[in-house]
Design an enzyme around this catalytic site. Structure first.
Site, PDB file in Angstrom:
ATOM      1  N   ASN A  35      27.097  39.618  -5.406  1.00 10.30           N
ATOM      2  CA  ASN A  35      28.223  39.582  -6.425  1.00 10.30           C
ATOM      3  C   ASN A  35      28.006  38.309  -7.300  1.00 10.30           C
ATOM      4  O   ASN A  35      28.870  37.959  -7.947  1.00 10.30           O
ATOM      5  CB  ASN A  35      29.606  39.421  -6.082  1.00 10.30           C
ATOM      6  CG  ASN A  35      29.878  38.281  -4.914  1.00 10.30           C
ATOM      7  OD1 ASN A  35      28.660  37.655  -4.596  1.00 10.30           O
ATOM      8  ND2 ASN A  35      31.045  38.199  -4.353  1.00 10.30           N
ATOM      9  N   HIS A  85      17.514  31.629  13.519  1.00 11.30           N
ATOM     10  CA  HIS A  85      18.245  30.737  12.366  1.00 11.30           C
ATOM     11  C   HIS A  85      18.076  29.243  12.581  1.00 11.30           C
ATOM     12  O   HIS A  85      18.551  28.398  12.031  1.00 11.30           O
ATOM     13  CB  HIS A  85      19.762  31.264  11.956  1.00 11.30           C
ATOM     14  CG  HIS A  85      20.592  30.920  13.325  1.00 11.30           C
ATOM     15  ND1 HIS A  85      20.205  31.486  14.497  1.00 11.30           N
ATOM     16  CD2 HIS A  85      21.619  30.181  13.470  1.00 11.30           C
ATOM     17  CE1 HIS A  85      21.271  31.258  15.255  1.00 11.30           C
ATOM     18  NE2 HIS A  85      22.018  30.548  14.898  1.00 11.30           N
ATOM     19  N   ASP A  86      17.732  28.923  13.947  1.00 12.11           N
ATOM     20  CA  ASP A  86      17.707  27.499  14.385  1.00 12.11           C
ATOM     21  C   ASP A  86      16.468  27.082  14.493  1.00 12.11           C
ATOM     22  O   ASP A  86      16.301  25.841  15.022  1.00 12.11           O
ATOM     23  CB  ASP A  86      18.508  27.457  15.736  1.00 12.11           C
ATOM     24  CG  ASP A  86      19.823  27.774  15.858  1.00 12.11           C
ATOM     25  OD1 ASP A  86      20.560  27.479  14.749  1.00 12.11           O
ATOM     26  OD2 ASP A  86      20.584  28.083  16.790  1.00 12.11           O
ATOM     27  N   ASP A 135      27.575  35.200  -6.381  1.00 10.10           N
ATOM     28  CA  ASP A 135      28.109  33.681  -6.120  1.00 10.10           C
ATOM     29  C   ASP A 135      27.005  32.970  -5.505  1.00 10.10           C
ATOM     30  O   ASP A 135      27.514  31.842  -5.118  1.00 10.10           O
ATOM     31  CB  ASP A 135      29.327  33.700  -5.422  1.00 10.10           C
ATOM     32  CG  ASP A 135      29.446  34.524  -4.102  1.00 10.10           C
ATOM     33  OD1 ASP A 135      28.141  34.905  -3.553  1.00 10.10           O
ATOM     34  OD2 ASP A 135      30.201  34.444  -3.440  1.00 10.10           O
ATOM     35  N   ASP A 151      28.070  37.889  16.778  1.00 10.38           N
ATOM     36  CA  ASP A 151      27.976  36.847  17.352  1.00 10.38           C
ATOM     37  C   ASP A 151      29.023  36.190  17.855  1.00 10.38           C
ATOM     38  O   ASP A 151      29.755  35.779  16.882  1.00 10.38           O
ATOM     39  CB  ASP A 151      26.719  35.788  16.405  1.00 10.38           C
ATOM     40  CG  ASP A 151      26.222  34.742  17.042  1.00 10.38           C
ATOM     41  OD1 ASP A 151      26.575  34.008  17.885  1.00 10.38           O
ATOM     42  OD2 ASP A 151      25.245  34.387  16.260  1.00 10.38           O
ATOM     43  N   ASP A 176      26.093  38.318   1.221  1.00 10.50           N
ATOM     44  CA  ASP A 176      27.341  38.974   1.689  1.00 10.50           C
ATOM     45  C   ASP A 176      27.061  40.408   2.438  1.00 10.50           C
ATOM     46  O   ASP A 176      25.867  41.054   2.404  1.00 10.50           O
ATOM     47  CB  ASP A 176      28.197  39.156   0.476  1.00 10.50           C
ATOM     48  CG  ASP A 176      27.547  39.682  -0.794  1.00 10.50           C
ATOM     49  OD1 ASP A 176      26.783  40.650  -0.635  1.00 10.50           O
ATOM     50  OD2 ASP A 176      27.650  38.927  -1.840  1.00 10.50           O
ATOM     51  N   ASP A 207      26.883  32.856  21.788  1.00 10.46           N
ATOM     52  CA  ASP A 207      26.472  31.672  21.526  1.00 10.46           C
ATOM     53  C   ASP A 207      26.399  30.410  22.773  1.00 10.46           C
ATOM     54  O   ASP A 207      27.755  30.462  23.354  1.00 10.46           O
ATOM     55  CB  ASP A 207      27.372  31.177  20.331  1.00 10.46           C
ATOM     56  CG  ASP A 207      26.823  29.852  19.525  1.00 10.46           C
ATOM     57  OD1 ASP A 207      25.735  29.881  18.916  1.00 10.46           O
ATOM     58  OD2 ASP A 207      27.456  28.787  19.587  1.00 10.46           O
ATOM     59  N   ASP A 265      22.532  38.639  -1.879  1.00 10.35           N
ATOM     60  CA  ASP A 265      24.037  38.186  -2.659  1.00 10.35           C
ATOM     61  C   ASP A 265      24.225  39.585  -3.581  1.00 10.35           C
ATOM     62  O   ASP A 265      23.416  39.467  -4.793  1.00 10.35           O
ATOM     63  CB  ASP A 265      23.735  36.956  -3.188  1.00 10.35           C
ATOM     64  CG  ASP A 265      24.956  36.747  -4.134  1.00 10.35           C
ATOM     65  OD1 ASP A 265      26.039  37.279  -3.796  1.00 10.35           O
ATOM     66  OD2 ASP A 265      25.039  35.972  -5.152  1.00 10.35           O
ATOM     67  N   GLU A 284      22.951  33.284  24.423  1.00 11.37           N
ATOM     68  CA  GLU A 284      21.768  32.141  24.067  1.00 11.37           C
ATOM     69  C   GLU A 284      22.021  31.178  25.056  1.00 11.37           C
ATOM     70  O   GLU A 284      23.351  30.432  25.268  1.00 11.37           O
ATOM     71  CB  GLU A 284      22.362  31.589  22.751  1.00 11.37           C
ATOM     72  CG  GLU A 284      21.449  30.665  22.171  1.00 11.37           C
ATOM     73  CD  GLU A 284      22.038  29.436  21.425  1.00 11.37           C
ATOM     74  OE1 GLU A 284      21.248  28.740  20.768  1.00 11.37           O
ATOM     75  OE2 GLU A 284      23.104  29.411  21.488  1.00 11.37           O
TER      76      GLU A 284
END
Ligand code: GLC
Ligand code: CA
Length: 566
Positions: A23, A333-334, A25, A98, A29, A199, A21, A256
């Site tokens: 910035n 990520h899964d 928040d 993706d 990003d 995907d 990150d 995928e």
């Protein structure tokens, strides 16, 4: 087998929300990615696959897209994206986007139109059906639990959503919809990207008539995969996509494909007749006896069987050889973190992460490294459900603990082992506040072990997992045998050691992996002859003169030998 760049590369997956990150928040990003391109260059990867960064309400981590041609403001602006791509290309790094084309967000303008009336021009972009006897059109379960159908009161019909109800499935039967997807693909390719990860692409064709799924349990909704995985028109759609779009570019594609078999994979990835370069298969993610899987699905916990892993991998290696092309991953990520799942994230974390890294790079296929894997990041094990963010995890908890009264600690154990959030905690850059991920409040908590496991530490330590990945990636660049060599399993019945040979022309490499904390003895089958050997890589200090024909392996030890004079 033809030489191709997408066979020779190593892919690195970035989950942007959790990468860096810039910035404050609390959300990773695009500027964060730009800031770390030199890091990726140092690691040596050639391709980045970026999980979705399009405009999205974020119901499913961005896999619910409301505008395919805009950047989610959380991540930055199109100008940031363009700069990122330019800076990647300057460093010789290619970019895969993706593409989520099985469904959109319910906030996509197509869906907003579609739900307005039965004769709206966009009605047919989605899958609408009337109810049956006051219930859903059929008994299919959504992949995230509950029915796969949602009643929409505006027209009184149901729409199909194989994932969350905010992810309505697109209707690929409609040629206008298919043309829209191809247009979007061309738009990104013309902006200079190098390919796509597609995907759940083998779910885009559904069985006409939407038959009820066979009832195999007393659940209200049943798994209908046989009617939408590798559906009747899938191969036709993919051919059309290739003809209309992919064949016009020098492009890298990976589909995928949950539930894919080797047979399907050959159809899809065939060198001549196929449509995509490679697919992600899931069999090594589902290692468990059938009855256990049938009962608990992805949430089953417990030991897995090395013999089964060998059988699965060997089948994939052999059945695609000379026909299609394999991809290989141990985490994404899964999935949970690979070292926690297949190695030992306690005392042997470093050794086992290196052993798994060697496995990943030594198989015949394109390897995928998931962010954080290269420093041996582990599962997170939050104690409270409130610390989890993933829709699938929260639904699972709500349904089982909230509605069905299942044992809370048992369900938490399943979540700690299997939740997708294990892979989604922030990248651990340093021992500083929030692991150096953000100066703000991270959208999901950092894994508390960041003070020991982080990039700064790994870069400073020559014996780290990170430097070991660098060596593997460099080896792969130098030695075509790692990319193109054929694969042969050895010692199929050994319960601790996974050993195999790679062969290319007259070169032969012997890969020996100890998947346990035991100290088994390796004995090379006498049919394999050689006069000299050379140690290519190992995760322990090793006397290179030691005879590889027989030796005792240390916990999670790996050795790779080049054999000469067979
Ligand atoms: C894929 C994605 C996963 C997402 C699902 C629905 O499996 O990898 O994160 O939830 O598709 O888009
Ligand atoms: Ca940010």
């Amino acid at each position: 087998m033809k030489r191709r760049w997408w066979k020779e590369c190593v892919v690195y997956q970035i989950y942007p929300r959790s990468f860096l990150d810039c910035n404050g928040d609390g959300i990773g990003d695009l500027r964060g990615i730009i800031a770390k391109l030199d890091y990726l260059k140092l690691l040596g990867v050639d391709v980045v696959w970026l999980s979705p960064i399009y405009k999205s309400p974020g119901d499913d981590g961005g896999y619910d897209i409301s505008d395919y041609c805009e950047i989610n403001a959380d991540f930055g602006a199109m100008a940031d994206w363009e700069e990122m791509l330019g800076q990647m290309h300057d460093r010789g790094i290619r970019l895969l986007m993706d593409l989520v084309a099985n469904h959109t967000s319910d906030e996509h303008p197509w869906f907003i139109e579609s739900r307005k009336s039965r004769d709206n021009p966009y009605r047919d972009y989605y899958i609408w059906r009337p109810g049956k006897e006051g219930r859903e059109p059929n008994n299919w379960a959504s992949c995230f639990g509950g029915s796969a159908w949602q009643l929409d009161h505006v027209t009184g019909e149901y729409y199909l959503h194989l994932f969350s109800k905010k992810q309505p499935d697109l209707n690929w039967e409609n040629p206008r919809l298919r043309e829209e997807i191809y247009r979007i693909m061309r738009w990104w390719l013309d902006k200079g990207i190098d390919g796509f990860r597609l995907d759940v692409i083998n779910m885009i064709s559904k069985m006409p008539g939407f038959p009820d799924a066979p009832v195999v349990s007393d659940e209200r909704y049943q798994w209908g995969g046989q009617y939408f995985i590798q559906g009747p028109r899938l191969v036709e759609y993919l051919r059309e996509m290739r003809q209309q779009v992919l064949s016009k570019y020098d492009v890298f594609t990976v589909g995928e494909t949950p539930g894919v078999t080797t047979e399907h994979a050959v159809d899809i990835t065939h060198e001549e007749a196929g449509s995509l370069n490679m697919v992600f298969q899931f069999e090594h993610m589902d290692l468990a006896p059938r009855d256990v899987l049938a009962k608990a699905g992805k949430w089953h916990v417990g030991p897995w069987d090395l013999l089964e892993l060998k059988q699965v991998m060997t089948r994939w290696q052999k059945e695609l050889e000379g026909k299609g092309w394999n991809s290989f991953y141990l985490s994404n990520h899964d999935q949970p973190r690979s070292v926690s799942r297949f190695g030992d994230d306690g005392g042997h974390r470093v050794e086992s992460a290196k052993m798994l890294a060697t496995f990943l790079h030594m198989l015949h296929g394109t390897p995928y490294v998931y962010q954080g894997e290269e420093i041996g990041m582990t599962n997170v094990r939050f104690e409270s459900i409130d610390d989890y963010r993933d829709i699938e995890t929260l639904r699972f908890y709500r349904e089982w603990v909230g509605q069905r009264g299942a044992d809370r600690s048992e369900m938490m154990a399943a979540i700690q082992a299997k939740s997708r959030d294990n892979a989604r905690t922030p990248m651990q850059w340093s021992a500083g506040a929030n692991a150096g991920f953000t100066t703000g409040k991270p959208w999901i908590k950092v894994n508390p072990n960041y003070s020991q496991i982080n990039v700064e530490q790994a870069q400073a330590d020559p014996g780290s997992v990170f430097h070991y990945y660098r060596r593997l990636i460099e080896l792969r660049r130098k030695h075509p045998i790692m990319v193109y060599g054929s694969y042969e399993l050895l010692l199929a019945a050994h319960e601790q050691i996974y050993a195999f040979l790679r062969t290319l022309h007259n070169e032969q490499w012997l890969v020996i992996l100890n998947f346990t904390e035991d100290v088994p003895v390796f004995a090379l089958p006498s049919t394999i002859a050689f006069s000299q050997h050379e140690l290519v890589i190992s995760n322990y200090p090793t006397d290179s003169r030691e005879d590889p024909r027989s030796f005792e392996l240390r916990p999670y030890e790996v050795r790779v030998y080049r054999l000469v004079g067979g």
